[in-house]
Design a protein around this motif. Structure first.
Motif, mmCIF file in Angstrom:
data_model
loop_
_atom_site.group_PDB
_atom_site.id
_atom_site.type_symbol
_atom_site.label_atom_id
_atom_site.label_comp_id
_atom_site.label_asym_id
_atom_site.label_seq_id
_atom_site.Cartn_x
_atom_site.Cartn_y
_atom_site.Cartn_z
ATOM 1 N N PRO A 194 -14.593 48.351 -4.516
ATOM 2 C CA PRO A 194 -15.880 48.609 -4.014
ATOM 3 C C PRO A 194 -16.475 47.415 -4.325
ATOM 4 C CG PRO A 194 -15.531 49.843 -5.866
ATOM 5 C CD PRO A 194 -14.083 49.280 -5.452
ATOM 6 N N LEU A 195 -17.529 47.232 -3.640
ATOM 7 C CA LEU A 195 -18.373 45.921 -3.756
ATOM 8 C C LEU A 195 -18.684 45.785 -5.319
ATOM 9 C CD1 LEU A 195 -20.197 43.814 -2.343
ATOM 10 C CD2 LEU A 195 -22.050 45.385 -2.201
ATOM 11 N N GLU A 196 -19.223 46.575 -5.818
ATOM 12 C CA GLU A 196 -19.725 46.518 -7.238
ATOM 13 C C GLU A 196 -18.634 46.148 -8.088
ATOM 14 O OE1 GLU A 196 -22.662 46.319 -10.226
ATOM 15 O OE2 GLU A 196 -22.993 46.567 -7.870
ATOM 16 N N LYS A 197 -17.543 46.518 -7.992
ATOM 17 C CA LYS A 197 -16.421 46.090 -8.914
ATOM 18 C C LYS A 197 -15.955 44.667 -8.475
ATOM 19 C CE LYS A 197 -11.855 47.210 -10.646
ATOM 20 N NZ LYS A 197 -10.571 48.135 -10.618
ATOM 21 N N LEU A 198 -16.028 44.277 -7.400
ATOM 22 C CA LEU A 198 -15.737 42.832 -6.900
ATOM 23 C C LEU A 198 -16.757 42.106 -7.611
ATOM 24 C CD1 LEU A 198 -14.502 43.021 -3.152
ATOM 25 C CD2 LEU A 198 -13.430 41.940 -5.031
ATOM 26 N N TYR A 199 -18.042 42.489 -7.343
ATOM 27 C CA TYR A 199 -19.135 41.600 -7.760
ATOM 28 C C TYR A 199 -19.143 41.436 -9.378
ATOM 29 C CZ TYR A 199 -23.638 40.936 -10.002
ATOM 30 O OH TYR A 199 -24.705 40.519 -10.717
ATOM 31 N N GLN A 200 -18.555 42.333 -10.099
ATOM 32 C CA GLN A 200 -18.449 42.178 -11.547
ATOM 33 C C GLN A 200 -17.376 41.319 -12.111
ATOM 34 O OE1 GLN A 200 -18.192 46.457 -12.838
ATOM 35 N NE2 GLN A 200 -20.113 46.985 -12.733
ATOM 36 N N ILE A 201 -16.232 41.470 -11.308
ATOM 37 C CA ILE A 201 -15.277 40.406 -11.746
ATOM 38 C C ILE A 201 -15.571 39.082 -11.207
ATOM 39 C CG2 ILE A 201 -12.796 39.728 -11.025
ATOM 40 C CD1 ILE A 201 -12.266 42.752 -10.567
ATOM 41 N N ILE A 202 -16.213 38.895 -10.185
ATOM 42 C CA ILE A 202 -16.629 37.550 -9.673
ATOM 43 C C ILE A 202 -17.946 37.033 -10.716
ATOM 44 C CG2 ILE A 202 -17.690 36.354 -7.789
ATOM 45 C CD1 ILE A 202 -16.284 38.135 -6.108
ATOM 46 N N GLN A 203 -18.681 37.681 -11.052
ATOM 47 C CA GLN A 203 -19.694 37.411 -12.015
ATOM 48 C C GLN A 203 -19.287 37.163 -13.406
ATOM 49 O OE1 GLN A 203 -22.452 40.313 -13.604
ATOM 50 N NE2 GLN A 203 -24.222 39.088 -13.123
ATOM 51 N N SER A 204 -18.179 37.785 -13.947
ATOM 52 C CA SER A 204 -17.580 37.682 -15.182
ATOM 53 C C SER A 204 -16.917 36.206 -15.242
ATOM 54 C CB SER A 204 -16.704 38.574 -15.553
ATOM 55 O OG SER A 204 -15.402 38.569 -14.570
ATOM 56 N N HIS A 205 -16.442 35.589 -14.235
ATOM 57 C CA HIS A 205 -16.042 34.217 -14.056
ATOM 58 C C HIS A 205 -17.078 33.341 -13.923
ATOM 59 C CE1 HIS A 205 -11.789 35.179 -14.579
ATOM 60 N NE2 HIS A 205 -11.948 36.275 -13.682
ATOM 61 N N GLY A 206 -18.524 33.370 -14.138
ATOM 62 C CA GLY A 206 -19.473 32.721 -14.158
ATOM 63 C C GLY A 206 -19.873 32.204 -12.615
ATOM 64 N N HIS A 207 -19.445 32.931 -11.626
ATOM 65 C CA HIS A 207 -19.737 32.487 -10.198
ATOM 66 C C HIS A 207 -21.280 32.465 -9.845
ATOM 67 C CE1 HIS A 207 -19.294 31.812 -5.918
ATOM 68 N NE2 HIS A 207 -18.136 31.631 -6.222
ATOM 69 N N ARG A 208 -21.833 31.234 -9.550
ATOM 70 C CA ARG A 208 -23.332 31.335 -9.087
ATOM 71 C C ARG A 208 -23.724 32.088 -8.025
ATOM 72 N NH1 ARG A 208 -25.178 25.669 -7.612
ATOM 73 N NH2 ARG A 208 -23.206 25.719 -6.459
ATOM 74 N N PHE A 209 -22.878 32.573 -7.288
ATOM 75 C CA PHE A 209 -23.076 33.405 -6.103
ATOM 76 C C PHE A 209 -22.209 34.573 -5.968
ATOM 77 C CE2 PHE A 209 -23.424 28.866 -4.912
ATOM 78 C CZ PHE A 209 -24.737 28.801 -4.903
ATOM 79 N N ALA A 210 -22.014 35.438 -7.157
ATOM 80 C CA ALA A 210 -21.165 36.440 -7.149
ATOM 81 C C ALA A 210 -21.381 37.524 -6.255
ATOM 82 C CB ALA A 210 -21.112 36.974 -8.638
ATOM 83 N N MET A 211 -22.984 37.933 -5.827
ATOM 84 C CA MET A 211 -23.006 39.012 -5.160
ATOM 85 C C MET A 211 -22.789 38.607 -3.882
ATOM 86 S SD MET A 211 -23.555 42.096 -4.596
ATOM 87 C CE MET A 211 -24.142 43.009 -5.782
ATOM 88 N N GLN A 212 -23.081 37.317 -3.112
ATOM 89 C CA GLN A 212 -23.080 36.796 -1.973
ATOM 90 C C GLN A 212 -21.727 36.935 -1.779
ATOM 91 O OE1 GLN A 212 -22.656 32.892 -0.986
ATOM 92 N NE2 GLN A 212 -24.471 32.938 0.302
ATOM 93 N N ARG A 213 -20.647 36.575 -2.350
ATOM 94 C CA ARG A 213 -19.156 36.378 -2.025
ATOM 95 C C ARG A 213 -18.537 37.632 -1.951
ATOM 96 N NH1 ARG A 213 -19.008 30.621 -2.623
ATOM 97 N NH2 ARG A 213 -20.956 30.090 -2.223
ATOM 98 N N ALA A 214 -19.009 38.477 -2.984
ATOM 99 C CA ALA A 214 -18.577 39.929 -2.895
ATOM 100 C C ALA A 214 -18.822 40.421 -1.649
ATOM 101 C CB ALA A 214 -18.942 40.655 -4.084
ATOM 102 N N GLU A 215 -20.148 40.172 -1.196
ATOM 103 C CA GLU A 215 -20.492 40.995 0.229
ATOM 104 C C GLU A 215 -19.540 40.291 1.205
ATOM 105 O OE1 GLU A 215 -24.965 41.944 -0.959
ATOM 106 O OE2 GLU A 215 -24.531 40.166 0.077
ATOM 107 N N ARG A 216 -19.616 38.993 1.227
ATOM 108 C CA ARG A 216 -18.683 38.555 2.271
ATOM 109 C C ARG A 216 -17.436 38.927 2.160
ATOM 110 N NH1 ARG A 216 -21.273 32.312 2.259
ATOM 111 N NH2 ARG A 216 -23.087 32.643 3.098
ATOM 112 N N ILE A 217 -16.473 39.049 1.177
ATOM 113 C CA ILE A 217 -15.131 39.589 1.042
ATOM 114 C C ILE A 217 -15.264 40.810 1.681
ATOM 115 C CG2 ILE A 217 -13.390 40.256 -0.641
ATOM 116 C CD1 ILE A 217 -14.267 37.878 -2.172
ATOM 117 N N VAL A 218 -16.184 41.731 1.392
ATOM 118 C CA VAL A 218 -16.165 43.146 1.947
ATOM 119 C C VAL A 218 -16.319 43.006 3.293
ATOM 120 C CG1 VAL A 218 -17.290 45.432 2.021
ATOM 121 C CG2 VAL A 218 -16.879 44.127 -0.376
ATOM 122 N N ALA A 219 -17.056 42.421 3.957
ATOM 123 C CA ALA A 219 -17.251 42.123 5.327
ATOM 124 C C ALA A 219 -16.081 41.460 6.042
ATOM 125 C CB ALA A 219 -18.363 41.218 5.797
ATOM 126 N N LEU A 220 -15.412 40.662 5.220
ATOM 127 C CA LEU A 220 -13.970 40.298 6.043
ATOM 128 C C LEU A 220 -13.098 41.107 6.217
ATOM 129 C CD1 LEU A 220 -12.957 37.258 6.678
ATOM 130 C CD2 LEU A 220 -12.160 36.923 4.390
#
Length: 222
Positions: free
Chosen positions: A86-112
């Motif tokens: 789910p979006l929130e889990k993707l966001y949490q993993i991406i954010q945990s690695h210090g990504h500046r655009f964690a939510m944006q990238r999570a949303e784009r992956i879900v859309a992909l």
């Protein structure tokens, strides 16, 4: 500064085996739809599997971000995670690695996820430059660099990835006039300059990119 041709020839002597290994991993994605990436000794990440969709997600992650950290995220999320988390889990993993655009990238992956079939068909294309135009038009988050990155990583040899390392190499070498912004026109100018180097050294664009990245970073990644 070492002249560009001499610097590349030196890199070939140092890491040609690792570059060939990485290219084969890319070819496996094109031919089999799956590959195993092993980045040791350049990165402390255990070997992991990737498929075409997870590689497309990786290229969304690495836009304006470090390839090494993108690799770590890809390894943690895994093939099924990119398809199903789910979006929130993707966001949490991406954010945990210090990504500046964690939510944006999570949303784009879900859309992909709606474009999985499209991506699988793109990999069957013969002409990388034509495939790139289709990707830029269709995929949110893909410009020329990201589309070229994905195509190279799934086995295409005829497109260049003009990121900050490659553009700096070309600018510093005097092969292309320095620019502040990489427009489409500048991108294609840089790609043409790289094609001339490929011809001189009998390399593909995919090989040349890995060698220049190694020259600038000391790593053979992707």
């Amino acid at each position: 500064m070492i002249p560009p041709k001499e610097a590349i020839e030196k890199a070939i002597l140092q890491v040609s085996d690792k570059v060939k290994e990485r290219i084969q991993q890319f070819k496996n994605l094109k031919q089999k739809g799956i590959t195993t990436f092993d980045f040791k000794p350049f990165l402390d990440v255990q070997p992991y599997q990737a498929d075409i969709f997870s590689e497309a997600c990786f290229c969304i992650l690495t836009a304006n971000f470090k390839a090494a950290t993108g690799i770590k995220i890809q390894a943690e999320v895994g093939i099924e995670g990119f398809k199903n988390y789910p979006l929130e889990k993707l966001y949490q993993i991406i954010q945990s690695h210090g990504h500046r655009f964690a939510m944006q990238r999570a949303e784009r992956i879900v859309a992909l996820r709606d474009l999985k079939e499209f991506l699988e068909n793109i990999v069957k294309e013969k002409d990388g430059k034509k495939a790139r135009e289709k990707l830029v038009e269709k995929v949110n988050g893909y410009g020329y660099k990201e589309a070229s990155h994905f195509l190279r990583n799934v086995g295409f040899d005829d497109v260049a990835i003009i990121d900050r390392h490659i553009s700096r190499f070309l600018f510093e070498s005097g092969l292309v006039k320095p620019r502040k912004t990489i427009t489409k026109k500048v991108y294609l100018e840089c790609e043409e300059a790289l094609e001339k180097i490929c011809q001189d050294l009998n390399l593909t664009q995919s090989e040349l990119d890995l060698y220049i990245f190694y020259i600038k970073t000391g790593k053979v990644l992707k």
